[in-house]
Enzyme design. Structure first.
Site, PDB file in Angstrom:
ATOM      1  N   TYR A  38       0.943  -1.134  -0.037  1.00 53.56           N
ATOM      2  CA  TYR A  38      -0.037  -0.006  -0.238  1.00 53.56           C
ATOM      3  C   TYR A  38       0.960   1.169   0.067  1.00 53.56           C
ATOM      4  O   TYR A  38       1.722   1.175  -0.767  1.00 53.56           O
ATOM      5  CB  TYR A  38      -0.999  -0.131   1.147  1.00 53.56           C
ATOM      6  CG  TYR A  38      -2.132   0.899   0.982  1.00 53.56           C
ATOM      7  CD1 TYR A  38      -2.818   1.047   0.015  1.00 53.56           C
ATOM      8  CD2 TYR A  38      -2.400   1.770   2.236  1.00 53.56           C
ATOM      9  CE1 TYR A  38      -3.987   1.733  -0.180  1.00 53.56           C
ATOM     10  CE2 TYR A  38      -3.529   2.561   1.943  1.00 53.56           C
ATOM     11  CZ  TYR A  38      -4.262   2.696   0.992  1.00 53.56           C
ATOM     12  OH  TYR A  38      -5.304   3.562   0.800  1.00 53.56           O
ATOM     13  N   LYS A  93     -21.779 -19.614  -9.533  1.00 51.43           N
ATOM     14  CA  LYS A  93     -20.811 -19.645 -10.753  1.00 51.43           C
ATOM     15  C   LYS A  93     -19.461 -19.053 -10.324  1.00 51.43           C
ATOM     16  O   LYS A  93     -18.623 -19.801 -10.748  1.00 51.43           O
ATOM     17  CB  LYS A  93     -21.469 -18.466 -11.676  1.00 51.43           C
ATOM     18  CG  LYS A  93     -21.304 -18.696 -13.015  1.00 51.43           C
ATOM     19  CD  LYS A  93     -22.083 -19.610 -13.583  1.00 51.43           C
ATOM     20  CE  LYS A  93     -21.829 -19.778 -15.224  1.00 51.43           C
ATOM     21  NZ  LYS A  93     -23.091 -20.653 -15.798  1.00 51.43           N
TER      22      LYS A  93
END
Length: 434
Positions: A38, A93
């Site tokens: 970060y 899915k």
């Protein structure tokens, strides 16, 4: 039996609070590492991507992330139940994408009123995604969305109800025809149902070598032909179906399902749950060594044993508890694995045919017979080979940003998919997943 699965599914979803989560893929041994992952280190990554947006595929997880996008207008056999109710299906899915293809998929049910709104949302999401899987969208809107988004996005766009089912069907049919000693260019094929699945199946069959005139499509009003009373309305409201009303059925047959099936070599039904949608006497009217694909779920248009009793040589359904399951879950994880690994800009019909041929070849090498024309979902090596075939075809067609040969992608896909399966095994063994 079905009621048992319904109740158990609700209990399991409540217990786990859904089926997927996000976990880190980088090591974290101290807080100091966040200066790399970060701020402040990440600023240089952003600067480089700003100069060259293509670097997002190298420096972020975008290369392996797809959105499973739906408006909830045609979910399974439930119809228009809305985006919230569609979420568990999209999440399922995503689970299959990860486990069988190593693909990080995000469920994205969206609340939109028009196709234009849908397109706008998909285009807005493009910077976050490496690909788009359209799912459970009503017909004919699904055709328009697929065509439009394939033209306007620079990432693969796929509609599983169209392309996935068509590819799985072709894979099964390739081997079924081998077993009965017939050629696709010679057979008459009746397609019962003219929605998303069978319209694209007709397209793929023709591209693979079937003669358009030998296809006979049937919708809820009967056989498609140019003289139907609704042909002008069809031309305006559903040009995709209209195309096949004009180009198929050289005999100009009229009537319904029994008239379409008479003397046919193959029937591919993707219509509504049975039984009784297709009758035994209609199967008996087909040519010798008939092939019957009854793909409706949860109950096929005709029970397999009834089709066999009526003279069918080979029968396939969409169910895992019967032989010869023709299921798009055998297709979409691997197609996206191959497409993402070469950073394809689209998924072409040639890539689908390559996938179908590889799936058929895998089964043939194991030994095809009347009750094994297509691999089972548990045979995970087929996904690796299928991904390799897709990647190699994309590279040959010059739609790949990073071209790879079949053998190169074979190793990449095996590593990525194997890691996904191994990760789940470890999480279960360590009881992080109960």
């Amino acid at each position: 039996m079905t009621e048992k699965w319904y109740q158990l599914s609700v209990e399991v979803h409540k217990k786990y609070g859904g089926k997927i989560s996000i976990i880190p893929k980088v090591p974290i041994s101290s807080m100091e590492e966040f200066a790399i992952y970060y701020t402040p280190g990440i600023a240089e990554v952003s600067r480089q991507i700003h100069k060259n947006p293509e670097l997002a595929f190298e420096l972020t997880s975008r290369w392996n992330i797809i959105g499973v996008i739906t408006d909830g207008t045609r979910v399974l056999g439930l119809g228009n139940i809305g985006p919230e109710a569609a979420y568990p299906v999209m999440e399922g899915k995503a689970l299959i994408f990860k486990y069988l293809g190593g693909v990080d998929a995000i469920p994205i049910p969206i609340r939109v009123k028009t196709p234009e709104e849908f397109i706008s949302v998909a285009k807005a999401l493009e910077p976050a995604l490496g690909g788009v899987n359209l799912e459970d969208i009503e017909s004919p809107k699904c055709f328009y969305l697929l065509d439009k988004l394939r033209k306007e996005l620079q990432i693969p766009v796929w509609h599983d109800d169209q392309q996935g089912t068509a590819t799985a069907t072709l894979a099964g049919l390739i081997n079924a025809l081998k077993l009965v000693g017939k050629k696709i260019s010679d057979v008459t094929i009746a397609l019962v149902g003219a929605g998303a699945s069978n319209i694209y199946t007709a397209r793929i069959l023709i591209k693979y070598g079937a003669k358009p005139g030998n296809l006979i499509l049937v919708d809820s009003k009967g056989i498609l032909h140019p003289e139907r009373d609704d042909i002008d309305k069809m031309m305006i409201e559903n040009p995709w179906k209209y195309k096949y009303a004009i180009e198929t059925n050289a005999e100009r047959r009229r009537g319904g399902i029994p008239e379409a099936m008479k003397g046919a070599d193959v029937i591919i039904a993707a219509s509504r749950p049975g039984p009784g949608v297709i009758k035994k006497e209609w199967v008996a009217s087909m040519n010798k060594d008939a092939i019957v694909f009854a793909l409706a779920n949860p109950v096929p248009e005709i029970w397999p044993w009834e089709a066999k009793e009526a003279g069918a040589k080979i029968v396939a359904t969409g169910r895992s508890d019967f032989p010869n399951q023709v299921n798009n879950s055998l297709i979409f994880p691997a197609v996206f694995r191959g497409a993402l690994d070469v950073r394809a800009t689209t998924i072409t019909d040639e890539m689908l045919i390559a996938a179908a041929e590889e799936v058929a070849k895998f089964a043939e090498e194991k030994g095809i017979h009347e009750e094994y024309i297509i691999p089972k979902m548990t045979e995970w090596e087929v996904y690796v080979r299928e991904a390799a075939a897709v990647a190699a075809t994309a590279s040959a067609q010059k739609v790949a940003r990073i071209p790879r040969s079949y053998n190169e992608e074979l190793e990449v896909a095996r590593t990525v998919i194997g890691k996904s399966i191994k990760t789940l095994e470890i999480l279960m063994r360590e009881k992080i997943i109960e």
